[in-house]
Structure formats: structure tokens, C-alpha cells
Scaffold this motif. Sequence first.
Motif, mmCIF file in Angstrom:
data_model
loop_
_atom_site.group_PDB
_atom_site.id
_atom_site.type_symbol
_atom_site.label_atom_id
_atom_site.label_comp_id
_atom_site.label_asym_id
_atom_site.label_seq_id
_atom_site.Cartn_x
_atom_site.Cartn_y
_atom_site.Cartn_z
ATOM 1 N N VAL A 350 14.404 175.876 10.193
ATOM 2 C CA VAL A 350 14.245 175.363 11.559
ATOM 3 C C VAL A 350 13.195 174.255 11.558
ATOM 4 C CG1 VAL A 350 13.564 175.941 13.917
ATOM 5 C CG2 VAL A 350 14.903 177.567 12.554
ATOM 6 N N VAL A 351 13.491 173.150 12.177
ATOM 7 C CA VAL A 351 12.559 172.036 12.353
ATOM 8 C C VAL A 351 12.218 171.966 13.832
ATOM 9 C CG1 VAL A 351 12.200 169.578 12.107
ATOM 10 C CG2 VAL A 351 13.556 170.807 10.398
ATOM 11 N N PHE A 352 10.895 172.095 14.130
ATOM 12 C CA PHE A 352 10.483 172.155 15.539
ATOM 13 C C PHE A 352 9.177 171.387 15.708
ATOM 14 C CE2 PHE A 352 8.527 174.006 19.301
ATOM 15 C CZ PHE A 352 9.593 174.113 20.180
ATOM 16 N N THR A 353 9.097 170.593 16.777
ATOM 17 C CA THR A 353 7.892 169.848 17.098
ATOM 18 C C THR A 353 7.205 170.525 18.270
ATOM 19 O OG1 THR A 353 8.911 167.770 16.379
ATOM 20 C CG2 THR A 353 6.952 167.622 17.783
ATOM 21 N N PHE A 354 5.956 170.965 18.053
ATOM 22 C CA PHE A 354 5.213 171.701 19.074
ATOM 23 C C PHE A 354 4.455 170.709 19.960
ATOM 24 C CE2 PHE A 354 5.822 174.714 15.666
ATOM 25 C CZ PHE A 354 6.168 175.876 16.318
ATOM 26 N N GLN A 355 4.637 170.841 21.276
ATOM 27 C CA GLN A 355 3.973 169.987 22.261
ATOM 28 C C GLN A 355 2.709 170.690 22.755
ATOM 29 O OE1 GLN A 355 4.906 166.915 22.954
ATOM 30 N NE2 GLN A 355 6.704 167.123 21.615
ATOM 31 N N PRO A 356 1.576 169.947 22.826
ATOM 32 C CA PRO A 356 0.343 170.560 23.325
ATOM 33 C C PRO A 356 0.502 171.030 24.764
ATOM 34 C CG PRO A 356 -0.102 168.467 22.243
ATOM 35 C CD PRO A 356 1.388 168.545 22.420
ATOM 36 N N GLY A 357 -0.203 172.142 25.025
ATOM 37 C CA GLY A 357 -0.153 172.670 26.379
ATOM 38 C C GLY A 357 -0.274 174.187 26.361
ATOM 39 N N ILE A 358 -0.306 174.743 27.582
ATOM 40 C CA ILE A 358 -0.362 176.206 27.739
ATOM 41 C C ILE A 358 1.022 176.672 28.157
ATOM 42 C CG2 ILE A 358 -1.420 178.114 28.988
ATOM 43 C CD1 ILE A 358 -3.850 176.363 29.425
ATOM 44 N N TYR A 359 1.514 177.679 27.450
ATOM 45 C CA TYR A 359 2.858 178.194 27.688
ATOM 46 C C TYR A 359 2.766 179.666 28.102
ATOM 47 C CZ TYR A 359 4.460 173.947 25.394
ATOM 48 O OH TYR A 359 4.698 172.624 25.053
ATOM 49 N N GLU A 402 -6.700 167.161 27.753
ATOM 50 C CA GLU A 402 -5.359 167.234 27.173
ATOM 51 C C GLU A 402 -4.451 168.168 27.947
ATOM 52 O OE1 GLU A 402 -3.328 168.684 22.964
ATOM 53 O OE2 GLU A 402 -5.464 168.241 23.022
ATOM 54 N N GLN A 403 -5.002 169.289 28.454
ATOM 55 C CA GLN A 403 -4.146 170.320 29.033
ATOM 56 C C GLN A 403 -3.828 170.044 30.515
ATOM 57 O OE1 GLN A 403 -5.812 174.192 28.228
ATOM 58 N NE2 GLN A 403 -5.838 173.842 26.000
ATOM 59 N N ILE A 404 -4.781 169.513 31.310
ATOM 60 C CA ILE A 404 -4.493 169.292 32.731
ATOM 61 C C ILE A 404 -4.444 167.799 33.083
ATOM 62 C CG2 ILE A 404 -5.423 171.515 33.414
ATOM 63 C CD1 ILE A 404 -7.949 170.143 34.319
ATOM 64 N N GLY A 405 -4.615 166.947 32.110
ATOM 65 C CA GLY A 405 -4.412 165.515 32.327
ATOM 66 C C GLY A 405 -5.556 164.792 32.981
#
Length: 616
Positions: A350-359, A402-405
Motif C-alpha cells: 500500500v502506498v499512502f501519503t499522510f496529511q498533517p492534522g488531527i483525525y 499547522e493544525q488550525i491554520g
Amino acid sequence: MPENQPPENDPFADLYGRLPDPRTGARPSAASTPDGAEGETLSPRRAAREARRAATGPTATSAADSNVSETPAQGDSTVGDTATPSSPAPAAGAPDAAARPVDAPRSAVGDDASRPAAGDAPAPRPAVAAARDDVSAPRAEAPRPTAAAEPPVTRRFDAARRADAPAATPRSAESPRRASTDVPAARRPDAARRAETPRTTEPSRDREPALVGAGVGASAASASRGPVASGSLEELFTGETTTHDIGSPPPRPPKKRRRIGGWIALGVVLLLLAGIVGGGFALWNTYGTRVQAFFGTSEPIEFDAGQATGEARITIVAGDTGESVSPKLFDAGITKASNSLYKYMLDNSVVFTFQPGIYQLQQQMTSEAVLTALRDPANRLDNSVQLREGLTLNQSLDLISEQIGIPREELTAAAADPSQYGVPAGTLEGWIFPATYDFDEGVTAKDAITRMVQRTIQSLDAAGVPEADRERILTVASIIEREARSSEDFYKVSRVIENRLQPTNQETFGKLEMDSTVQYGAGEMGSGSVSTSTEARNSDNPWNTYMYPGLPVGPIANPGDLAIDAAMKPADGPWLYFVTVNLDTGETVFTSTYSEHEKAVAQWQAWCAANPDGGC
């Protein structure tokens, strides 16, 4: 040996009568006393002389014999120094009374009566004496007579044994020793009456010497096992035998030695078992997973599909990959193992690109379900911030932006004046509490920082920190947060700090010597190494605890609730040093002296040599 009568209670009376004459060497032989004096026993010399006379027949009597009284009084059994009572002559046709055993007590005989006359010729030794000497010849042991049959202090003379001696000429009827035949039978002594009655039993031989020692009890029981040592008092006194010959059974082996041998054998067995168990345990820890995987018996590392429940959050930062995100999912309770997601991605390419943030995800999810949820933008919380413990102020501001802009410049400006938040310090370092925050749409930088500072004050108040000590406790707590690994070590590290700050500290003299403070002052906090460089240790800054004693000028990171509580409640102990010897497991060794600390440092260096990429 004394020739007079021994005392009646002398336990060796019988032995005295059996020992040989020291002058002539002749052994004693039982004989009856003259005149049938019942109950008398002659001295050994007298008995020997009577035996010789009985064996050789009428001979010339000695001068001492001519003085013997012929008719003593009835029942008189004691003779003076120069007279001996005569024995009555037997009736016609009766055997010679002297030829049969007569029970008589031992009489006291004077020296004149016991010495032979000058004209007496030495008579040959009778056969009975020779037979008595041969006590070593094997024969059946005759039962000992009871006290009723024969008193302990009397002797018997066996006529049958004397009959085996050379033929003797009978005494003349005119001999004075036969004059007592005219005495009526009723007045005769018992010995004379017994002499008139012929014996119907087979003549018995002389009794064999009484056995003494262990040979008596063992003779019958061990007859079938071979010869058993035995002996008599006479043989013991004459030296013919010893107590070792007739004595005790062989000693048993010492029990103590047997017990020691048993304990040694048990110890060897236990050591072997311990070695087998320890070796098996080590092999299983090393190859157990591979063995289980080969046979398909390993525990699954995935939850079952449809088992997901509850709610959980995960923060993904820039640069995260499947290998770094997988442990985060396990720590949040989302996956079953720390490598579940990473192994799934490798096994399925599996190839996956992780995006920063809270999930926002669920607990107990499969790896496939996790990847599906991370692709869905609806699970990403755009107005949430998650900060972990141990971050510096700059690292925290970067994550908030980074997380809330919120722009980074706005956050830097909002944090420039700590007084507007009620912080009595020159910086907000240590006052941005690590937690997860949810903000409304359009939140400002000042609102976000205010909320985080208030959360820190809440934690300080819950730990009971006085308002005047807030900065000091946050400083200590921040060092604990950066140095300790396990929750137990938090309180031990707190004790090390307090012990080093004491005036009585003669090991470091007030210096903390913490690598975390040196790295912070030198700007090496994010270097990825737990060690400090030579340049950092030589850097002259107020956080260099190798150079300056006491606490640094302020906190070095954001402490959490546990670190604040540990700073207020240090553990009891004498520790002054600690070092983490295994960076993978977090194993830390606490010591009290520098020599002990050096041993722990060597252990850490050995681990670093074996793990060059371990972060040393």
C-alpha cells in the motif's frame, strides 16, 4: 594373687579362682573339700594338689597333710591356718566322692596348708587341666547354670573329665581319708550322700568360659554368616583376646557426608534445569515469533472486522510515514499492535501519503479501516490542536499554526508578552500545556494561547503548587519530563534533582549536570540525540547545568500533569546519578556514587555500540 578367701560381694571372686597360679603356673580345677564339708571351695593351689592326688593314687603325704583333722564338727566349713577338714570315705561300691563334682563354698586356707611338703614330687598335669587350657577349640556352648543349680562363687570338678586322665591307683582302705565311711548316712554331708548315688546322666565336660562382650549376643544370630568374634573375661585378662576382637559392629557411614552429597546432587540437578529453562526462554524470545509465524500459530495483530467502537484522536504531522504513524495508532488504542498498520502496508504494497492534522477515529479498528478513515476529509478536525508533553514553546507554536491554520507570525507576537496571561516570567516556555484542544471557527492566536496557559494554571493548582512557586515547579517538572522515561522514574528523577540541590551534596556540589538543559541552552533540543556535544557543554548560557550550580533560569519544555505531580512529590532515596542504559525499553539505572554511575555509563555505551542507530 591373694590366697585367702575374697569378700562375698567381690564381683571378681569367680575370676580369681580361674586365673593360673603365679608360682607354679597350674590352672585351677574344681575339687571337693575333705570330710564332705558342703558348700566349701578350695583355693586354687589346694584344688590342684587334690587333683594330682586323685590322678596318681596313694602317695606319700606331706607333713602338712598329716596335721589334717579327721572328724570336724558337723557344718564346720572354716579351717584354721594349719588344719584342713577331711572328706568322708564313700560307702562300699560307691564311686569315689572326690571323683565327682562337689558344690562347696570357697574356704580360707592358710599358707602352711597350701604349700606342698619338701618331699612332694611334682605330679604331671592332669588331663582336665590340659583340656581346660584349650578354650580356643570350637565347641558347642553349654547353657550357663542358673543361680539355683550352682552358686556364682562355687566350682565343680568333673569326674568324667578326670577319668580321661592316666589311670590312678585307688587309695588304700586303711587310709585315714576313708575313715569317715562309718558315719551314718543321715549324718553325712550332702556331698557324701550324692557320691553314693551313681550318676545316670552323661558326664559333662568342664564348662566353657563365659562369653562376654558383643560376641555373646551376636553368636547365635550370625552363626549362618560365618565366625563371630567372642571371648571371656579370662581371655581378656590374660591378653588372649581384645575388646576389638569381640566387640562392636562396624561403624555406619557418617550421615552428614551422605546428606552433603545429596544436597550437592540436588543443586546440580537444579542448575541443569535452570539452564534448560533459561536457554529455552531466551530462544523463545528470539525466535518465538518466527516459529509461530512458520506454523501459523502466532497471535493475530489485527482486530476483527466490525469490532470498532468508541472514539479516538490521532495527530499526524508533516513528514509522517506508515512506520511512524503505526505506533501512534496503537498508543491511541486504535490498532491491536504497534506494527499493525505498517505490516499491513508492507504485506499489501500500500502506498499512502499522510496529511498533517488531527483525525477523529474509533478504537479497535483494522488497519484497512484506518486507511479508509484517513482518506475521508470528514474525519479531519480543522479547528483542533493536539500537543504532546515535552515540546518546547517554538515546537508548540509550529503545531498550532499547522493544525488550525493560524499564521506563525501572529502566534509569535501573541506569545511575546507573558504578563498579559498572568505569567510572572520573561517567556511562556513551560506554560503551554500539552493536551488536545478544540476551537471554534475563526479562533485568534491570543485566544488559543490564553486557553493553553489557563490549562497549565489548572494543573498547578490541582497539584497544590503555591502561586509563588509556579515558575520553580514548572522548571523542575520540565527537566523531569525530558529526562524520565517510565512513570516510576519520574519521581526518582525528581529525587535526584532535589538531592543534588542540597548543600550537603559532596558529589556534584550543587550542579545538576543534566544533558537536557545543556541541549536546550545550546539549541540542540531537536538534534535527535540524547547526548550533548562538547560544544554544548562548553557553551556559556544560564541553562548549562554542567557549568553553573542550581536550577536553570526557567523551564525547558511543556510538562504534563505527571511531571508536575512528581516535582511536588519526589520519591525517597539517596540517588545522585541516573542513566538510561537501554533507549528502546527506557531502562534506567539510579546510583548514589560516581563509581557506580560509571559502571552504568559503561552499560549504556555497550548498548549504543550494539545499536548505532538507536539515538545515542
